[in-house]
Design an enzyme around this catalytic site. Structure first.
Site, mmCIF file in Angstrom:
data_model
loop_
_atom_site.group_PDB
_atom_site.id
_atom_site.type_symbol
_atom_site.label_atom_id
_atom_site.label_comp_id
_atom_site.label_asym_id
_atom_site.label_seq_id
_atom_site.Cartn_x
_atom_site.Cartn_y
_atom_site.Cartn_z
ATOM 1 N N HIS A 89 -67.545 -22.468 48.062
ATOM 2 C CA HIS A 89 -68.664 -23.207 47.483
ATOM 3 C C HIS A 89 -69.402 -22.279 46.524
ATOM 4 C CE1 HIS A 89 -72.082 -25.867 47.005
ATOM 5 N NE2 HIS A 89 -72.829 -24.786 47.097
ATOM 6 N N ASP A 168 -78.178 -35.995 54.582
ATOM 7 C CA ASP A 168 -78.517 -35.188 53.400
ATOM 8 C C ASP A 168 -78.821 -36.073 52.203
ATOM 9 O OD1 ASP A 168 -78.740 -32.584 51.988
ATOM 10 O OD2 ASP A 168 -77.143 -33.469 50.789
ATOM 11 N N ARG A 175 -86.521 -34.692 48.957
ATOM 12 C CA ARG A 175 -86.962 -33.349 48.529
ATOM 13 C C ARG A 175 -87.114 -33.307 47.008
ATOM 14 N NH1 ARG A 175 -82.420 -29.910 50.369
ATOM 15 N NH2 ARG A 175 -83.513 -28.249 49.290
ATOM 16 N N SER A 190 -78.718 -28.157 53.552
ATOM 17 C CA SER A 190 -78.191 -29.212 52.694
ATOM 18 C C SER A 190 -76.777 -28.865 52.217
ATOM 19 C CB SER A 190 -79.141 -29.396 51.506
ATOM 20 O OG SER A 190 -78.567 -30.203 50.519
ATOM 21 N N LYS A 194 -72.772 -30.322 54.183
ATOM 22 C CA LYS A 194 -71.743 -31.065 53.451
ATOM 23 C C LYS A 194 -70.411 -30.315 53.500
ATOM 24 C CE LYS A 194 -74.845 -31.375 50.189
ATOM 25 N NZ LYS A 194 -75.683 -31.567 49.019
#
Ligand code: URA
Length: 479
Positions: A89, A168, A175, A190, A194
């Site tokens: 990621h 989320d 948010r 968050s 995922k």
């Protein structure tokens, strides 16, 4: 049996957080379930988020929040594939195209790479928009199709489904609308919820720092990296984070098709000085994926395997197979330049002689967005991702850079070629790009290394245990 547990009420939990008391795992699970099932009103969730932002989210609360969010919907179970599942990621940047290299490299080394990715937003590009520049490539697969592609190819890059991590979707949208994005605990939960919903055994995080990064300040990036490693490890996924430089665009292309084309060249073993950084970073990230996935005894051996997969064509074969399995038309790779059909093209030449001293990479990202390659914002209605009405992007728009930070340029020499959808967009993109690049007589300070720090579980925990380094509230600095 009569339960002696008192029922939970959102208002009590808001008060508790407001007063700075730590929340229990059960209380966090209750709030997250309430977000996912819409059983807690949005104003109460918003108040809790604001209290969390102001009071801070502890390391323990971050872990509980991540796990509760991960478990808030359907999950993918790669164990049925009979392979170790790893992923990467990145916190995002400009020209960041490493996914198209690391996924096929790791798959070519025998791992499964179930990669759930995002879209272009603001100054950063999106993996899905880049893939969709390949005619026919479908990013929205059902979990059954995702599994079938993974079985066939070893790697699959898809969009988030409605059923994965519904909490989320609600909390991130709130948010965004309540000014509570900038907190490392909330960001960590968050992002990780995922990623971890894909059932990963190993995860490599690429946390960017520098002028084009989501977190520009090194201390924020370090804190997020350490927190994400410690949190993912506590949730049972072996994880490392690399702190990497986003002080200039990564590689020589930033856009959609032009980034895919750059990656196909690299997968074919072609070398280009402007693409060396993206090649090197991809090999380093893939090396960690291979080591965490148990296909190499250490990261050095992982690097050698990654390099072989890139050089012997096995990673290219996985990439082509994956494109085909997603419905993509691989014939466009036969002639990369011929497929590139931008509407408007313009070359930006150096306006004076000197050295490219600085590249404001966020501003460059906005120039790329203005060409038509990206989008300013998602519809913020709070609706599920698939119905957000993502504005389409121009697959052929973007910028190719001919000079990098530190390079000497002579007046009139091409610095970049821009591809835009309309002449008006081109005019704005050129002006933004020119303003983002500083040519000077002397170079600015020496650029940081491509990878400046690596956090594993031990170093992340040691970092988090140091109260001098860890800001109590975990609030990300706003510049
Ligand atoms: N990206 C996410 O997915 N979540 C955040 O909170 C920030 C960036």
């Amino acid at each position: 049996m009569i339960s002696n547990t008192a029922p939970l009420h959102p208002v009590d939990l808001i008060r508790k957080k407001r007063d700075g008391e730590p929340m229990t795992d059960e209380e966090i699970r209750f709030l997250v379930a309430g977000a996912a099932r819409s059983s807690i009103p949005l104003e109460q969730l918003s108040a809790w988020l604001m209290a969390s932002w102001i009071r801070g989210v502890t390391v323990e609360e971050t872990r509980a929040l991540t796990v509760a969010m991960r478990d808030s919907g359907e999950k993918f179970s790669p164990s049925r594939l009979g392979k170790t599942a790893v992923d990467k990621h990145s916190t995002g940047g400009v020209g960041d195209k490493t996914s198209f290299l690391v996924a096929p490299i790791a798959a070519a080394c025998g791992l499964a790479v179930p990669m759930i990715s995002g879209r272009a937003l603001g100054h950063t590009g999106g993996t899905l928009d880049k893939l969709e520049s390949i005619p026919g490539y479908r990013t929205a697969l059902s979990l059954a199709e995702f599994e079938s592609v993974l079985r066939h190819c070893g790697a699959s890059i898809v969009s988030q489904t409605l059923s994965l991590v519904p909490a989320d979707r609600v909390l991130y949208s709130l948010r965004d609308r309540t000014g509570t994005v900038e907190n490392v605990g909330l960001i960590c939960a968050s992002i990780l919820s995922k990623k971890l919903a894909a059932g990963l055994d190993g995860l490599v995080l690429d946390v960017k720092t520098g002028s084009g990064a989501f977190l520009r300040r090194r201390e924020d990036a370090e804190q997020l990296a350490a927190l994400m490693v410690a949190t993912a490890e506590a949730a049972g996924t072996r994880t490392v984070a690399l702190l990497t430089d986003m002080g200039q665009p990564l590689g020589r292309a930033a856009g959609n098709w032009i980034e895919i084309a750059e990656c196909v060249e690299l997968l074919r073993g072609e070398r280009n000085p402007g693409s060396e950084d993206v090649r090197e970073l991809s090999l380093k990230l893939a090396a960690w994926m291979i080591a965490l996935g148990g296909k190499a005894p250490n990261v050095e051996s992982g690097y050698k395997l990654a390099e072989s997969a890139l050089e012997d064509g096995s990673a290219l074969a996985v990439f082509l197979k994956m494109v085909d399995a997603h419905g993509g038309d691989g014939s466009v790779f036969d002639n990369l330049a011929a497929f590139h059909r931008p509407d408007v093209t313009e070359v930006l030449n150096a306006w004076e002689s000197g050295i490219i001293a600085e590249m404001d990479t966020t501003a460059i990202g906005w120039a790329v967005q203005r060409t038509g390659a990206g989008r300013e914002a998602a519809n913020d209605s709070g609706a599920p991702a698939e119905s957000l009405g993502w504005e389409p992007v121009d697959p052929h728009a973007g910028i190719v850079f001919h000079a990098r930070r530190g390079a000497r340029v002579e007046k009139g020499q091409p610095v970049a070629t821009l591809y835009a959808t309309t002449p008006a967009q081109m005019e704005e993109a050129v002006a933004r790009l020119r303003a983002a690049i500083r040519i000077a007589a002397e170079p600015a300070a020496a650029p940081p290394p491509l990878v400046s720090r690596v956090f594993d579980r031990e170093s992340a925990e040691a970092f988090l245990a140091n109260p001098v380094k860890v800001k109590k509230q975990g609030i990300v600095s706003r510049e």
